[in-house]
Scaffold this motif. Structure first.
Motif, PDB file in Angstrom:
ATOM      1  N   LYS A 353       0.809  -1.162   0.034  1.00  0.00           N
ATOM      2  CA  LYS A 353      -0.044  -0.050   0.234  1.00  0.00           C
ATOM      3  C   LYS A 353       0.742   1.106  -0.023  1.00  0.00           C
ATOM      4  O   LYS A 353       0.553   2.155  -0.529  1.00  0.00           O
ATOM      5  N   GLN A 354       1.976   1.183   0.516  1.00  0.00           N
ATOM      6  CA  GLN A 354       2.900   2.283   0.664  1.00  0.00           C
ATOM      7  C   GLN A 354       3.330   2.877  -0.749  1.00  0.00           C
ATOM      8  O   GLN A 354       3.678   4.048  -0.728  1.00  0.00           O
ATOM      9  N   ARG A 359      -4.472   3.017  -5.793  1.00  0.00           N
ATOM     10  CA  ARG A 359      -5.259   4.101  -4.943  1.00  0.00           C
ATOM     11  C   ARG A 359      -5.199   5.351  -5.667  1.00  0.00           C
ATOM     12  O   ARG A 359      -5.901   6.328  -5.521  1.00  0.00           O
ATOM     13  N   TYR A 360      -3.937   5.444  -6.160  1.00  0.00           N
ATOM     14  CA  TYR A 360      -3.684   6.738  -7.031  1.00  0.00           C
ATOM     15  C   TYR A 360      -3.556   6.376  -8.438  1.00  0.00           C
ATOM     16  O   TYR A 360      -2.946   5.694  -8.939  1.00  0.00           O
ATOM     17  N   TYR A 405      11.880  -9.478  -1.850  1.00  0.00           N
ATOM     18  CA  TYR A 405      11.273  -8.903  -0.773  1.00  0.00           C
ATOM     19  C   TYR A 405      10.965  -9.926   0.275  1.00  0.00           C
ATOM     20  O   TYR A 405      10.402 -10.965   0.036  1.00  0.00           O
ATOM     21  N   ARG A 407       9.498  -9.783   3.241  1.00  0.00           N
ATOM     22  CA  ARG A 407       8.414  -9.684   4.251  1.00  0.00           C
ATOM     23  C   ARG A 407       7.179 -10.466   3.811  1.00  0.00           C
ATOM     24  O   ARG A 407       7.216 -11.027   2.425  1.00  0.00           O
ATOM     25  N   GLU A 408       5.935 -10.337   4.109  1.00  0.00           N
ATOM     26  CA  GLU A 408       4.727 -11.247   3.626  1.00  0.00           C
ATOM     27  C   GLU A 408       4.503 -10.116   2.475  1.00  0.00           C
ATOM     28  O   GLU A 408       4.502  -8.888   2.525  1.00  0.00           O
ATOM     29  N   GLU A 474       7.732   5.853   1.077  1.00  0.00           N
ATOM     30  CA  GLU A 474       6.171   5.805   0.677  1.00  0.00           C
ATOM     31  C   GLU A 474       5.870   6.922  -0.343  1.00  0.00           C
ATOM     32  O   GLU A 474       6.810   7.601  -0.670  1.00  0.00           O
ATOM     33  N   TRP A 476       2.956   9.702  -2.067  1.00  0.00           N
ATOM     34  CA  TRP A 476       1.685  10.424  -1.658  1.00  0.00           C
ATOM     35  C   TRP A 476       1.137  11.189  -2.928  1.00  0.00           C
ATOM     36  O   TRP A 476       2.185  11.523  -3.572  1.00  0.00           O
ATOM     37  N   VAL A 484       4.032  12.375  -4.946  1.00  0.00           N
ATOM     38  CA  VAL A 484       5.070  12.807  -4.109  1.00  0.00           C
ATOM     39  C   VAL A 484       5.892  11.786  -3.535  1.00  0.00           C
ATOM     40  O   VAL A 484       5.134  10.657  -3.031  1.00  0.00           O
ATOM     41  N   ARG A 486       8.886   9.915  -1.335  1.00  0.00           N
ATOM     42  CA  ARG A 486       9.781   9.924  -0.076  1.00  0.00           C
ATOM     43  C   ARG A 486      10.790   8.969  -0.178  1.00  0.00           C
ATOM     44  O   ARG A 486      10.300   7.752  -0.248  1.00  0.00           O
TER      45      ARG A 486
ATOM     46  N   TYR B 179       1.381  -3.509   8.004  1.00  0.00           N
ATOM     47  CA  TYR B 179       2.126  -2.715   8.860  1.00  0.00           C
ATOM     48  C   TYR B 179       2.274  -1.299   8.171  1.00  0.00           C
ATOM     49  O   TYR B 179       2.888  -0.423   8.724  1.00  0.00           O
ATOM     50  N   GLU B 180       2.178  -1.497   6.877  1.00  0.00           N
ATOM     51  CA  GLU B 180       2.506  -0.209   5.854  1.00  0.00           C
ATOM     52  C   GLU B 180       1.062   0.706   5.848  1.00  0.00           C
ATOM     53  O   GLU B 180       1.267   1.788   5.835  1.00  0.00           O
ATOM     54  N   ASN B 181       0.245   0.178   6.003  1.00  0.00           N
ATOM     55  CA  ASN B 181      -0.996   0.883   5.927  1.00  0.00           C
ATOM     56  C   ASN B 181      -2.253   0.116   6.801  1.00  0.00           C
ATOM     57  O   ASN B 181      -3.469   0.010   6.219  1.00  0.00           O
ATOM     58  N   GLU B 201       2.044  11.671   5.048  1.00  0.00           N
ATOM     59  CA  GLU B 201       3.027  11.205   5.839  1.00  0.00           C
ATOM     60  C   GLU B 201       2.375  10.569   7.025  1.00  0.00           C
ATOM     61  O   GLU B 201       2.578  10.772   8.280  1.00  0.00           O
TER      62      GLU B 201
END
Lengths: 671, 320
Positions: A353-354, A359-360, A405, A407-408, A474, A476, A484, A486, B179-181, B201
């Protein structure tokens, strides 16, 4: 001296003389346990007449040790304590055979995988386990009986599952060698993912220009029976003699009658997302996936079709090809070999999701970018961003999305193509818009193929593409739908914030979603990463552990087009080598009926999953068809009279192992 | 409609207070106790509970000591036969991590028990330490909690702040690897009718964690400034959190940001900071002053440092 001249006769009554050979396997075994002590231990076991140790039993010298002992008449049974039988059982069996001993008088004790590797830090425990394995192998060796291998003929035909670049190449090679090929593809066209690509790195050839002639070659080749919009639903039989059932899904358009004129498309009132364009453009309910599709006849997607009847009108479909009542057809074919070339699915980045995918609007995958860049794609090769359909001034790629990657929600492996395709797409965009700003965020750039490093170098040197070493934390979206970012530039150790118009996720390659279905249909194994597993990572990269079944392309693991084609040709060559022999040996592990004990209850017949048991109406006893029997042992355990015997795994043999294992259990620290 | 009585389970927890709640924000304890009582959960006191101990300070210097002190606290709850519950992300981080690590390291567990035996304690690891959010969201479930909401707030825009230890490290947390969202806090907030707004953020640190607040207050305040700017840009009426240390940083930190960065922030910040059970308490019909949301004007140097009144003004009509 020919083989038959020096055959050593061994019967049930011959006194067993067992030779035990303990392998050091370099330091794999000898580095953990005392192989000399193991050798001495073996000498204490019943019927063991000699024991030796050697650095590598599988080497020429090691093999000769066994050969000489057999030829000198010292031994008539062989136990090698070394690696897994998966690895070297065939090697040592051949040694026995060459020395004139029946190859089934050999037993392998796996003291590497089962003892020294798993107990590397517990030498005492490993030693005791190694002892157990040797003791059990000797116990079985005492009861082994000679068996004769069976030869079966090999059907000179091949089933290839998947009509992408891998399946097509295997098919053409085999067809040219004179073998019949059934090429099964589940979508309405062959071509696979490569047909969706715009250009290929590092040469920048047009992907469609390379693949479409190949597709036509496949369609023209008389030895290839092209079965598009079809799926394999059942596979029975065994190496050389597979019986395959293929479902031809209903097109609802008579493929013979359809001329591919396309007059039905315009009037069709139903629009849905086009899979070929990854949802970036619509298609009608009656469609061909893309203009160069092979075959070029139309298909109705019945899930979306509202059966309005417009396309069936005589003024719309002049050849009268529409068949709303079309039914699936089932086709049974017999093939000697099978090649799995099922390819891959793109990784779905929605769970990460990050990165804002889904979503965008201005976050897309690089696979979608490929379609945007394509001259026959939805925007005719002039990429725009989804939110306002304007050409983005600044774009950023993020590498390793879902790959590397731990992680899950991701894959651990490197997908191998993303560094290069991102570089390629970045260059393509720069060529179209020299004033644009292009960024690639990466962990490290993997440019391993021929010409790749030069390609990467030129991208930053001559095209001014900005490579930034650092993952993006992440993203934005601002109010203008710009993204944007980061991130940290880890080379200058500075956090950065960057606003771009379009953000592209370089997604990895995954095993196809229904790989488990294929895996159980064909009894082939998959690796931890989900891809189909080769028989040996170095020496048998196109074989599977199931005889007669081969793998080609990304089905075995991520690879680029040259590697895929190379493997496809390799798989074709291996399949051809098998078929060229005309016959193949199969292991005699089938069940046999002891006629005098069989009471004719037919319990076994009802249980056999392979239909391998017939009933002799005259003698009133069960009969096993040894070619169909897979040696699963179900009938043996079910037989109430004990009339079923499983070759090489007889009750006497198994009991002797169990007895010796249980009677002298390993006791360690009182546990 | 959920039947409150029949659905009710045996929700008993040992309430671990930690340090920030009793010392700086006792009203958070009040609100947790009141809300849990209303929800039918019983909170038991933990006689002899000590510092959790603080993850940065203790774990950073000597892990075995950190293990033993954490295990001793968990053992107190075990003696009561229940899971420990904490309202603090920092305590949760320590206690949950220590519990998880000890469950996966039998050598360390043996060592810990050897030391605990000296003070007559025994650690078993049979009861997982929980966070207040975990009890609300996973044990009781939001449909159950929804049944207790009396007042639905309209037009209340909430900037939700999670904090770090409650979601990370993800494999030691109960949120299914999310954990991210995460959305559990937003979902509980939205039970009250309020809107959890998306802001830039959102999952950034409050600035205080990792001993940054203690060591370099200006740097901590710089983080907080960035968060506050983003919250204000998104139109937040209030800030909701589930950690007293974040709470402190966002509340007292606001005063500090207004001082340190007055030249660059423009208008000073006045965004009320409210703990999740305080918001739930108001929505469940409890008296705002009992929940610590009303402060005597004469009190100086006492929390809350940013007046809560704007929040009460927004929801006043809806409470009547």
């Amino acid at each position: 001296m020919t083989e038959s001249e020096k055959k050593i006769k061994v019967t049930r009554k011959t006194r067993p003389k067992i030779g035990v050979y303990v392998c050091h396997c370099g330091i794999n075994i000898a580095g953990v346990v005392d192989v000399y002590a193991l050798k001495d231990y073996a000498l204490t076991l019943p019927d063991v007449v000699l024991a030796r140790e050697y650095k590598f039993m599988c080497s020429d010298n090691g093999q000769n040790l066994i050969k000489e002992d057999i030829e000198a008449g010292l031994i008539n049974r062989v136990v090698v304590a070394a690696c897994s039988p998966r690895m070297h059982e065939p090697t040592f069996r051949l040694v026995c055979k060459e020395a004139g001993l029946n190859q089934f008088l050999f037993e392998q004790a796996n003291i590497r995988e089962h003892a020294t590797w798993v107990n590397m830090n517990d030498t005492e425990g490993a030693y005791q386990i190694a002892q157990d394995h040797i003791r059990m192998a000797v116990a079985k060796a005492r009861t082994l009986l000679p068996l004769e291998v069976q030869k079966v003929s090999v059907e000179p035909s091949c089933l290839i599952i998947g009509g992408g670049i891998a399946g097509m190449n295997s098919a053409i090679d085999l067809a040219k060698e004179g073998y019949k090929v059934y090429l099964v593809e589940r979508t309405p066209t062959i071509g696979g993912h490569m047909a969706q690509l715009d250009k290929t790195f590092p040469t920048m050839d047009c992907s469609a220009c390379i693949i479409t002639p190949r597709m036509v070659d496949v369609a023209r080749e008389k030895n290839i029976e092209l079965l598009t919009y079809s799926e394999v639903v059942d596979v029975a039989g065994y190496v050389g003699n597979f019986e395959v059932t293929i479902m031809k899904k209903p097109h609802y358009v008579d493929q013979e009658a359809c001329t591919g004129c396309g007059a039905c498309v315009e009037p069709c009132p139903v629009s849905v997302g086009n899979e070929f364009e990854l949802g970036l453009a619509p298609r009608k309910a009656i469609y061909i996936p893309f203009p160069q599709a092979v075959p070029g006849e139309y298909t109705i997607d019945m899930e979306s079709c509202i059966q309005c009847g417009i396309c069936a009108r005589p003024d719309v479909c002049e050849p009268d090809a529409i068949r709303y009542d079309d039914k699936p057809e089932y086709l049974k074919v017999k093939v000697g070999t099978i090649i799995i070339a099922t390819g891959w699915d793109p990784y779905d980045p929605t769970p990460l999701k990050q990165y804002g995918y889904g979503r965008y609007p201005n976050v897309i995958t690089a696979f979608q970018m490929e379609r945007l860049l394509s001259s026959y794609g939805p925007v005719l090769g002039k990429p725009v961003r989804p939110s306002d359909l304007k050409a983005p001034h600044s774009i950023a790629f993020l590498q390793c999305v879902g790959s590397r990657y731990f992680r899950e929600g991701g894959n651990k492996y490197c997908s191998r193509v993303c560094c290069m395709y991102a570089t390629k797409q970045a260059r393509q965009y720069k060529e179209k818009h020299p004033e644009s700003e292009v960024y690639i965020f990466y962990i490290d750039i993997r440019a391993f193929g021929r010409g790749y490093e030069e390609f990467y170098e030129s991208a930053s040197e001559n095209y001014g593409i900005n490579y930034i070493r650092g993952r993006i934390g992440e993203v934005w979206e601002d109010k203008d739908h710009n993204i944007v970012i980061r991130a940290e530039d880890t080379l200058i150790q500075t956090p950065i914030e960057l606003t771009v118009d379009l953000f592209i996720l370089s997604i990895g390659l995954e095993a196809v979603a229904d790989a488990d279905k294929i895996s159980s249909l064909l009894s082939v194994q998959r690796s931890e990463d989900g891809f189909f597993m080769e028989a040996h990572p170095k020496l048998r990269p196109v074989d599977t552990l199931t005889d007669g079944i081969f793998i080609a392309g990304v089905a075995q693991g991520p690879k680029d087009i040259p590697d895929t084609v190379a493997q496809a040709k390799g798989a074709a060559s291996s399949a051809a080598a098998l078929m060229a022999q005309g016959e193949v040996e199969i292991e005699p592990y089938y069940a046999v009926v002891l006629d005098h004990l069989c009471s004719g209850c037919r319990t076994c017949q009802s249980l056999c999953p392979f239909g391998a048991i017939d009933f002799d109406e005259f003698k009133k006893i069960a009969v096993v068809n040894s070619a169909l029997c897979k040696g699963c042992g179900t009938c043996v355990s079910a037989c109430p009279s004990g009339a079923m015997v499983q070759n090489h795994f007889t009750n006497i043999q198994l009991d002797s192992i169990i007895n010796i294992a249980v009677k002298q259990p390993t006791v360690k620290n009182g546990q | 409609m959920v039947n409150k009585v029949s659905e009710q389970k045996d929700w008993r927890y040992a309430f671990f207070l930690g340090c920030v709640i009793p010392n700086r924000y006792p009203m958070i304890e009040r609100s947790i106790r009141d809300v849990f009582e209303e929800l039918g959960a019983e909170l038991l006191d933990m006689p002899g509970a000590s510092c959790c101990p603080a993850p940065g300070v203790f774990r950073g210097f000597h892990i075995p000591t950190w293990f033993v002190i954490a295990a001793r606290n968990i053992a107190i709850a075990e003696d009561l036969g229940v899971s420990l519950i904490t309202g603090c992300n920092g305590c949760y981080g320590t206690l949950r991590d220590a519990w998880w690590d000890l469950e996966h390291n039998s050598e360390e567990k043996k060592h810990v028990n050897k030391l605990l035996a000296k003070v007559g304690k025994k650690y078993t690891g049979n009861f997982e330490p929980k966070h207040v959010m975990q009890a609300l969201y996973l044990d009781m479930g939001k449909e159950y909690v929804r049944g207790f909401i009396k007042h639905k707030f309209k037009d209340l825009k909430v900037a939700v702040h999670y904090g770090c230890h409650i979601v990370k490290p993800s494999d030691k947390r109960p949120w299914d690897g999310e954990y991210e969202n995460p959305t559990f806090l937003d979902e509980i907030v939205e039970l009250t009718g309020a809107t959890s707004i998306d802001y830039k953020e959102k999952f950034m640190c409050c600035g205080a964690g990792g001993a940054v607040r203690t060591a370099v207050k200006e740097v901590a305040a710089d983080f907080t400034r960035e968060k506050l700017v983003n919250m204000r840009e998104a139109g937040a009426d209030i800030i909701i959190n589930c950690c007293p240390f974040c709470h402190l940083q966002l509340d007292l930190g606001q005063v500090e940001v207004n001082n340190f960065y007055k030249d660059i922030i423009g208008e000073p910040f006045h965004i009320p900071v409210i703990y999740i059970t305080q918001l739930l308490g108001v929505a469940m019909g409890m008296d705002p002053s009992r929940l610590g949301l009303v402060k005597n004007h004469n009190l100086k140097g006492v929390s809350p440092f940013i007046p809560i009144q704007p929040f009460l003004d927004i929801v006043k009509e809806q409470l009547i």
